[in-house]
Motif scaffolding. Structure first.
Motif, short mmCIF file in Angstrom:
data_model
loop_
_atom_site.label_atom_id
_atom_site.label_comp_id
_atom_site.label_asym_id
_atom_site.label_seq_id
_atom_site.Cartn_x
_atom_site.Cartn_y
_atom_site.Cartn_z
N PHE A 128 45.77 -26.41 -5.67
CA PHE A 128 46.88 -25.48 -5.90
C PHE A 128 47.43 -25.02 -4.55
N PRO A 129 48.73 -25.18 -4.32
CA PRO A 129 49.30 -24.87 -3.00
C PRO A 129 49.27 -23.37 -2.66
N ASP A 130 49.01 -23.05 -1.40
CA ASP A 130 49.00 -21.64 -0.98
C ASP A 130 50.41 -21.10 -0.78
N THR A 131 51.41 -21.95 -0.91
CA THR A 131 52.81 -21.50 -0.77
C THR A 131 53.31 -20.79 -2.03
N ILE A 132 52.61 -20.94 -3.14
CA ILE A 132 52.99 -20.26 -4.37
C ILE A 132 52.42 -18.86 -4.33
N LYS A 133 53.29 -17.87 -4.51
CA LYS A 133 52.90 -16.46 -4.39
C LYS A 133 52.92 -15.78 -5.76
N THR A 134 52.24 -14.64 -5.84
CA THR A 134 52.22 -13.85 -7.06
C THR A 134 53.65 -13.60 -7.54
N GLY A 135 53.89 -13.85 -8.81
CA GLY A 135 55.22 -13.69 -9.40
C GLY A 135 55.99 -15.00 -9.50
N ASP A 136 55.63 -15.99 -8.68
CA ASP A 136 56.26 -17.31 -8.78
C ASP A 136 55.81 -17.99 -10.08
N THR A 137 56.55 -19.01 -10.48
CA THR A 137 56.17 -19.76 -11.68
C THR A 137 55.73 -21.17 -11.31
N VAL A 138 54.85 -21.70 -12.13
CA VAL A 138 54.31 -23.03 -11.97
C VAL A 138 54.61 -23.81 -13.24
N PRO A 139 55.32 -24.96 -13.15
CA PRO A 139 55.61 -25.73 -14.36
C PRO A 139 54.41 -26.57 -14.78
N LEU A 140 54.04 -26.48 -16.04
CA LEU A 140 53.01 -27.33 -16.63
C LEU A 140 53.66 -28.09 -17.76
N THR A 141 53.50 -29.40 -17.76
CA THR A 141 54.07 -30.24 -18.81
C THR A 141 52.96 -30.71 -19.73
N PHE A 142 53.08 -30.37 -21.01
CA PHE A 142 52.15 -30.79 -22.05
C PHE A 142 52.77 -32.00 -22.72
N LYS A 143 52.06 -33.13 -22.66
CA LYS A 143 52.55 -34.39 -23.24
C LYS A 143 51.86 -34.59 -24.57
N TYR A 144 52.61 -35.10 -25.56
CA TYR A 144 52.09 -35.28 -26.90
C TYR A 144 52.08 -36.75 -27.29
N LEU A 145 51.10 -37.12 -28.11
CA LEU A 145 51.08 -38.44 -28.70
C LEU A 145 52.37 -38.58 -29.49
N GLY A 146 53.08 -39.65 -29.29
CA GLY A 146 54.38 -39.83 -29.92
C GLY A 146 55.50 -39.83 -28.91
N GLY A 147 55.21 -39.41 -27.66
CA GLY A 147 56.17 -39.53 -26.59
C GLY A 147 56.92 -38.28 -26.18
N SER A 148 56.87 -37.21 -26.95
CA SER A 148 57.60 -36.00 -26.54
C SER A 148 56.73 -35.14 -25.63
N SER A 149 57.34 -34.14 -25.03
CA SER A 149 56.60 -33.24 -24.13
C SER A 149 57.28 -31.89 -24.09
N THR A 150 56.55 -30.91 -23.58
CA THR A 150 57.06 -29.55 -23.40
C THR A 150 56.67 -29.09 -22.00
N THR A 151 57.64 -28.61 -21.23
CA THR A 151 57.34 -28.05 -19.91
C THR A 151 57.46 -26.54 -20.01
N VAL A 152 56.42 -25.85 -19.58
CA VAL A 152 56.33 -24.40 -19.68
C VAL A 152 56.13 -23.83 -18.28
N SER A 153 56.83 -22.74 -17.97
CA SER A 153 56.65 -22.05 -16.68
C SER A 153 55.55 -21.00 -16.84
N PHE A 154 54.48 -21.17 -16.07
CA PHE A 154 53.36 -20.22 -16.08
C PHE A 154 53.52 -19.32 -14.85
#
Length: 160
Positions: free
Chosen positions: A130-156
């Motif tokens: 995890f990069p030290d350049t990301i600070k408290t309050g910043d968001t991190v994108p996580l992409t959840f991939k699903y069987l069937g080919g679709s995905s959802t990207t969520v900002s944490f």
């Protein structure tokens, strides 16, 4: 009696050989992106979550989240990725981690009409390098991939 046994053995051999030849064709799956009920998993599933650095391991971050499957079909998460993580694994705070538990979110089923919570102290995701350049309050994108080919990207959002 031996003649009857020989005939039965021949019939069983013919039957087994014929079955062996036809089974691979009948059960072959050639396209994981075209599965009944799986194409629109990203429409059925919503995810909310947050992330924080691991207290004693600054290159690790832990992500906690809730998944809601509003659809009636179960959906399978086939992977989780992020441009801010070299690798993402499952982790449980109070259990031994094995290769099976680390890969939990590469084959995890979310039943239809279900809400699942991954809280502190339970199963959650670990983001490696995890990069030290990301600070408290910043968001991190996580992409959840699903069987069937679709995905959802969520900002944490990164919390302390």
């Amino acid at each position: 009696m031996k003649r009857v046994q020989a005939i039965l053995a021949s019939l069983v051999t013919v039957f087994m050989t014929g079955s062996a030849l036809t089974l691979p064709e009948a059960y072959a799956q050639t396209d994981d992106n075209n599965l009944p009920g799986q194409k629109n998993a990203n429409r059925d599933i919503s995810i909310e979550g947050w992330i924080r650095r691991a207290p004693r391991y600054p290159t690790l971050a832990a992500a906690y989240f809730t998944i809601v499957n509003k659809g009636h079909e179960p959906h399978l998460i086939s992977g989780v990725t992020s441009p801010d993580c070299s690798d993402i694994e499952a982790f449980h705070s109070e259990q031994e981690v094995t290769s099976h538990t680390a890969n939990l979110f590469s084959h995890f089923t979310i039943p239809g009409d279900m809400t699942m919570v991954f809280p502190e102290g339970g199963y959650h995701l670990i983001c490696r390098n995890f990069p030290d350049t990301i600070k408290t309050g910043d968001t991190v994108p996580l992409t959840f991939k699903y069987l069937g080919g679709s995905s959802t990207t969520v900002s944490f959002k990164l919390r302390d």
